[in-house]
Design an enzyme around this catalytic site. Structure first.
Site, PDB file in Angstrom:
ATOM      1  N   ASN A 164       0.803  -1.236   0.000  1.00  0.00           N
ATOM      2  CA  ASN A 164       0.000   0.000   0.000  1.00  0.00           C
ATOM      3  C   ASN A 164       0.835   1.285   0.000  1.00  0.00           C
ATOM      4  O   ASN A 164       0.420   2.271  -0.611  1.00  0.00           O
ATOM      5  CB  ASN A 164      -1.040  -0.013   1.125  1.00  0.00           C
ATOM      6  CG  ASN A 164      -0.434  -0.045   2.492  1.00  0.00           C
ATOM      7  OD1 ASN A 164       0.648  -0.582   2.685  1.00  0.00           O
ATOM      8  ND2 ASN A 164      -1.125   0.543   3.455  1.00  0.00           N
ATOM      9  N   GLU A 168       3.753  -3.534  12.310  1.00  0.00           N
ATOM     10  CA  GLU A 168       2.831  -2.425  12.002  1.00  0.00           C
ATOM     11  C   GLU A 168       1.677  -3.044  11.223  1.00  0.00           C
ATOM     12  O   GLU A 168       1.851  -3.457  10.079  1.00  0.00           O
ATOM     13  CB  GLU A 168       3.519  -1.352  11.146  1.00  0.00           C
ATOM     14  CG  GLU A 168       4.709  -0.677  11.817  1.00  0.00           C
ATOM     15  CD  GLU A 168       4.338   0.246  12.960  1.00  0.00           C
ATOM     16  OE1 GLU A 168       3.137   0.404  13.255  1.00  0.00           O
ATOM     17  OE2 GLU A 168       5.263   0.799  13.577  1.00  0.00           O
ATOM     18  N   CYS A 223      -3.402   2.172   6.413  1.00  0.00           N
ATOM     19  CA  CYS A 223      -3.669   1.590   7.734  1.00  0.00           C
ATOM     20  C   CYS A 223      -4.219   2.628   8.698  1.00  0.00           C
ATOM     21  O   CYS A 223      -4.850   2.274   9.679  1.00  0.00           O
ATOM     22  CB  CYS A 223      -2.403   0.949   8.284  1.00  0.00           C
ATOM     23  SG  CYS A 223      -1.013   2.073   8.236  1.00  0.00           S
ATOM     24  N   GLU A 279       8.045   2.789  15.280  1.00  0.00           N
ATOM     25  CA  GLU A 279       9.016   3.160  14.251  1.00  0.00           C
ATOM     26  C   GLU A 279       9.077   4.679  14.193  1.00  0.00           C
ATOM     27  O   GLU A 279       8.282   5.375  14.805  1.00  0.00           O
ATOM     28  CB  GLU A 279       8.593   2.581  12.904  1.00  0.00           C
ATOM     29  CG  GLU A 279       8.559   1.063  12.917  1.00  0.00           C
ATOM     30  CD  GLU A 279       8.406   0.478  11.529  1.00  0.00           C
ATOM     31  OE1 GLU A 279       9.429   0.182  10.902  1.00  0.00           O
ATOM     32  OE2 GLU A 279       7.266   0.342  11.059  1.00  0.00           O
TER      33      GLU A 279
HETATM   34  P1  NAD Z   1       0.056  -8.941   3.907  1.00  0.00           P
HETATM   35  O1  NAD Z   1       0.131  -9.256   5.360  1.00  0.00           O
HETATM   36  O2  NAD Z   1      -0.696  -9.856   3.046  1.00  0.00           O
HETATM   37  O3  NAD Z   1       1.511  -8.836   3.256  1.00  0.00           O
HETATM   38  C1  NAD Z   1       2.486  -7.970   3.740  1.00  0.00           C
HETATM   39  C2  NAD Z   1       3.866  -8.511   3.375  1.00  0.00           C
HETATM   40  O4  NAD Z   1       4.063  -9.726   4.075  1.00  0.00           O
HETATM   41  C3  NAD Z   1       4.053  -8.845   1.901  1.00  0.00           C
HETATM   42  O5  NAD Z   1       5.368  -8.511   1.519  1.00  0.00           O
HETATM   43  C4  NAD Z   1       3.864 -10.351   1.868  1.00  0.00           C
HETATM   44  O6  NAD Z   1       4.533 -10.980   0.801  1.00  0.00           O
HETATM   45  C5  NAD Z   1       4.482 -10.755   3.190  1.00  0.00           C
HETATM   46  N1  NAD Z   1       4.030 -12.040   3.732  1.00  0.00           N
HETATM   47  C6  NAD Z   1       2.836 -12.643   3.556  1.00  0.00           C
HETATM   48  N2  NAD Z   1       2.807 -13.830   4.222  1.00  0.00           N
HETATM   49  C7  NAD Z   1       4.015 -13.954   4.834  1.00  0.00           C
HETATM   50  C8  NAD Z   1       4.594 -14.956   5.688  1.00  0.00           C
HETATM   51  N3  NAD Z   1       3.926 -16.046   6.030  1.00  0.00           N
HETATM   52  N4  NAD Z   1       5.850 -14.768   6.130  1.00  0.00           N
HETATM   53  C9  NAD Z   1       6.540 -13.645   5.805  1.00  0.00           C
HETATM   54  N5  NAD Z   1       6.057 -12.683   4.997  1.00  0.00           N
HETATM   55  C10 NAD Z   1       4.797 -12.825   4.524  1.00  0.00           C
HETATM   56  O7  NAD Z   1      -0.519  -7.470   3.874  1.00  0.00           O
HETATM   57  P2  NAD Z   1      -0.866  -6.595   2.578  1.00  0.00           P
HETATM   58  O8  NAD Z   1      -2.181  -7.063   2.114  1.00  0.00           O
HETATM   59  O9  NAD Z   1       0.266  -6.557   1.642  1.00  0.00           O
HETATM   60  O10 NAD Z   1      -0.952  -5.142   3.220  1.00  0.00           O
HETATM   61  C11 NAD Z   1      -2.113  -4.612   3.694  1.00  0.00           C
HETATM   62  C12 NAD Z   1      -2.142  -4.600   5.212  1.00  0.00           C
HETATM   63  O11 NAD Z   1      -1.051  -3.845   5.712  1.00  0.00           O
HETATM   64  C13 NAD Z   1      -3.362  -3.939   5.791  1.00  0.00           C
HETATM   65  O12 NAD Z   1      -3.931  -4.739   6.787  1.00  0.00           O
HETATM   66  C14 NAD Z   1      -2.836  -2.649   6.408  1.00  0.00           C
HETATM   67  O13 NAD Z   1      -3.562  -2.144   7.462  1.00  0.00           O
HETATM   68  C15 NAD Z   1      -1.469  -3.037   6.799  1.00  0.00           C
HETATM   69  N6  NAD Z   1      -0.605  -1.858   6.931  1.00  0.00           N
HETATM   70  C16 NAD Z   1      -0.204  -1.446   8.173  1.00  0.00           C
HETATM   71  C17 NAD Z   1       0.577  -0.326   8.335  1.00  0.00           C
HETATM   72  C18 NAD Z   1       1.008   0.127   9.697  1.00  0.00           C
HETATM   73  O14 NAD Z   1       1.960   0.856   9.761  1.00  0.00           O
HETATM   74  N7  NAD Z   1       0.382  -0.289  10.768  1.00  0.00           N
HETATM   75  C19 NAD Z   1       0.975   0.398   7.233  1.00  0.00           C
HETATM   76  C20 NAD Z   1       0.559  -0.024   5.980  1.00  0.00           C
HETATM   77  C21 NAD Z   1      -0.229  -1.172   5.853  1.00  0.00           C
END
Ligand code: NAD
Length: 454
Positions: A132, A230, A264, A433
């Site tokens: 995102n 996060e 997020c 962070e």
């Molecule tokens: P996701 O959890 O599907 O993927 C995030 C990352 O994790 C990707 O690079 C993915 O390849 C990797 N990943 C997936 N499974 C994994 C595993 N088993 N082991 C290690 N890595 C793995 O999330 P997304 O759909 O890409 O992102 C959207 C989410 O991110 C939303 O829920 C959003 O709220 C959150 N987000 C949080 C923040 C924050 O700072 N709190 C900021 C931006 C986005």
């Protein structure tokens, strides 16, 4: 045949690049290379490390437009946002560079000698980023980690590897040692999982969904590996009757529509004091309807497409036919488009009101008084951000302290600034962070006692 990641343009659905996906063996090899690079980097003079990070920042700045165009292409971000995101990477690197020469330990008074602490780098850091905000979120991890003397392996999300790959090239061009910053595009369940489980990775910095964050935390526990998480959010925007309603209404649309709601910190629960609920809605509805949705490369566009068909299907599934909604416009045809949407009159426990939709959808819910506002704001498993609009300073402070969230904002919707700590309460995350302590999170504290009595 080796696995490959297909990168789509979210505005058209067309393939723009195919990138080889890293295997578990690739992760192994990268960790070995990174460990060697880290030892050299940690031994370099702090002033030299700071200088190289500032050069990296300057290289990012010089390529702002190129990086921004790549972000428009692979993530569908509006061009204005994408330029800001590339500039944010520059700022994060400059800010972290300023910390290299100030990463001091302490001298603690003790009997029989002197006692000092050293902040030592952890080693090789694994940064796992979501799609995102591919550039800023990668830089939240890599900039302070490098500044504190670590090497970094960055695994971008499957959908958005292009800007990360370009940043690694710019780091090399700027003179950072080879293998100090490596980017491994790959799948979460292979490359991501291999990084998390690797004994040579000293810490994982993860940004993504709460579901994946839980899995990663459990796996880190096997090795007692530190982890920063996060995760998701369902942040409130609380509008009290004494607020400047025009200002609150004017700010509300982009507080949940920016980045097409894939943020997020999106203020997706608009809580409005009952006495001004209808008036506020009358002010807000036309503003939501009027948001310019379209080609993200067009300078006038305020909101672009969602990232993927899967995300579009997910957003649609939340806005069920039984809900009342105010809708803006969105292009038809190819690409992953969904209009700005304001759901009114929903049950506060409905999925759209409590789960993270991660799309351009907010619910408007009434509340009666301050206690009711705080109760509603806290009625979620998340606790990332929140805003409140009031002219009463006492109330602003009371409610800011009472809402269980990491980042509160009064009469504005600011959440993420590189100068200030960022992170979530409850299931929105673990650790912080950014801000003045960002580098410390990438160090171990070593205590050394020197006897003066020997
Ligand atoms: P996701 O959890 O599907 O993927 C995030 C990352 O994790 C990707 O690079 C993915 O390849 C990797 N990943 C997936 N499974 C994994 C595993 N088993 N082991 C290690 N890595 C793995 O999330 P997304 O759909 O890409 O992102 C959207 C989410 O991110 C939303 O829920 C959003 O709220 C959150 N987000 C949080 C923040 C924050 O700072 N709190 C900021 C931006 C986005």
């Amino acid at each position: 045949m080796s696995d490959a990641l297909e990168v789509l343009n979210p505005a058209t659905g067309e393939t723009v690049a195919t990138v080889p996906a890293a295997t578990r063996d690739d992760v192994d090899a990268a960790v070995t290379r990174a460990a060697a690079a880290q030892r050299t980097w940690a031994a370099a003079a702090p002033a030299d490390r700071a200088r190289l990070l500032r050069r990296f920042a300057a290289a990012v700045d010089a390529h702002n437009e190129e990086l921004a165009r790549l972000e428009v292409l692979e993530a569908g971000h509006t061009i204005g946002n994408a330029r800001w995101e590339a500039a944010n990477v520059r700022d994060l690197l400059d800010y972290a560079a300023g910390g290299v020469e100030r990463l001091t330990g302490r001298q603690i008074p003790v009997p029989g000698g002197i006692d000092v602490t050293f902040l030592e780098p952890l080693g090789v850091i694994g940064v796992i980023a979501p799609w995102n905000f591919p550039m800023p979120i990668a830089a939240w991890g890599l900039a302070p980690a490098l500044a504190a003397g670590n090497a970094v392996i960055l695994k971008p999300a499957e959908a958005t590897p292009l800007t990360a790959l370009r940043l690694a090239e710019l780091a090399l061009e700027a003179g950072l040692p080879e293998h100090l910053l490596q980017v491994l595009p790959g799948r979460g369940d292979t490359a991501g999982d291999a990084l998390v489980g690797h004994p040579g990775i000293a810490k994982i910095v993860f940004t993504g969904s709460t579901r994946t964050g839980r899995q990663i935390m459990a796996k880190c526990a096997d090795r007692v590996k530190p982890v920063t998480l996060e995760l998701g959010g369902k942040s409130p925007n609380i509008v009290f009757a004494d607020a400047d309603l025009e200002a609150a209404a004017a700010a509300a649309p982009m507080s949940f529509l920016d980045n097409t709601g894939q943020d997020c910190c999106a203020r997706t629960r608009i809580l409005v004091q009952r006495t001004v609920h209808d008036r506020f809605l009358d002010l807000l509805a036309p503003l939501v309807e009027g948001v310019a949705v379209g080609d993200p490369a067009d300078e006038k566009t305020q909101m672009g497409p969602l990232i993927s068909q899967a995300q579009l299907d997910r957003v649609r599934s939340y806005v069920t036919d039984d809900l009342t909604a105010v809708r803006g416009t969105a292009p038809d045809g190819p690409g992953f488009w969904y209009p700005p949407t304001l759901v009114t009159g929903a049950d506060p426990t409905a999925p759209v009101a409590v789960e993270e939709v991660f799309g351009p959808v907010a619910v408007v819910l009434p509340f009666d008084d301050e206690d009711d506002a705080v109760r509603l704001a806290n009625a979620t498993e998340y606790g990332l951000s929140g805003s409140l609009w009031t002219r009463d300073v006492g109330r602003a402070l009371r409610v800011s302290r009472a809402v269980a969230a990491g980042n509160l904002s009064v009469n504005s919707h600011s959440s993420v600034r590189y100068w200030t700590p960022f992170g979530g309460y409850k299931q929105s995350g673990l650790g912080r962070e950014l801000g003045p302590d960002a580098l410390t999170a990438f160090t171990e504290t070593k205590n050394v006692f020197i006897s003066t009595e020997a």
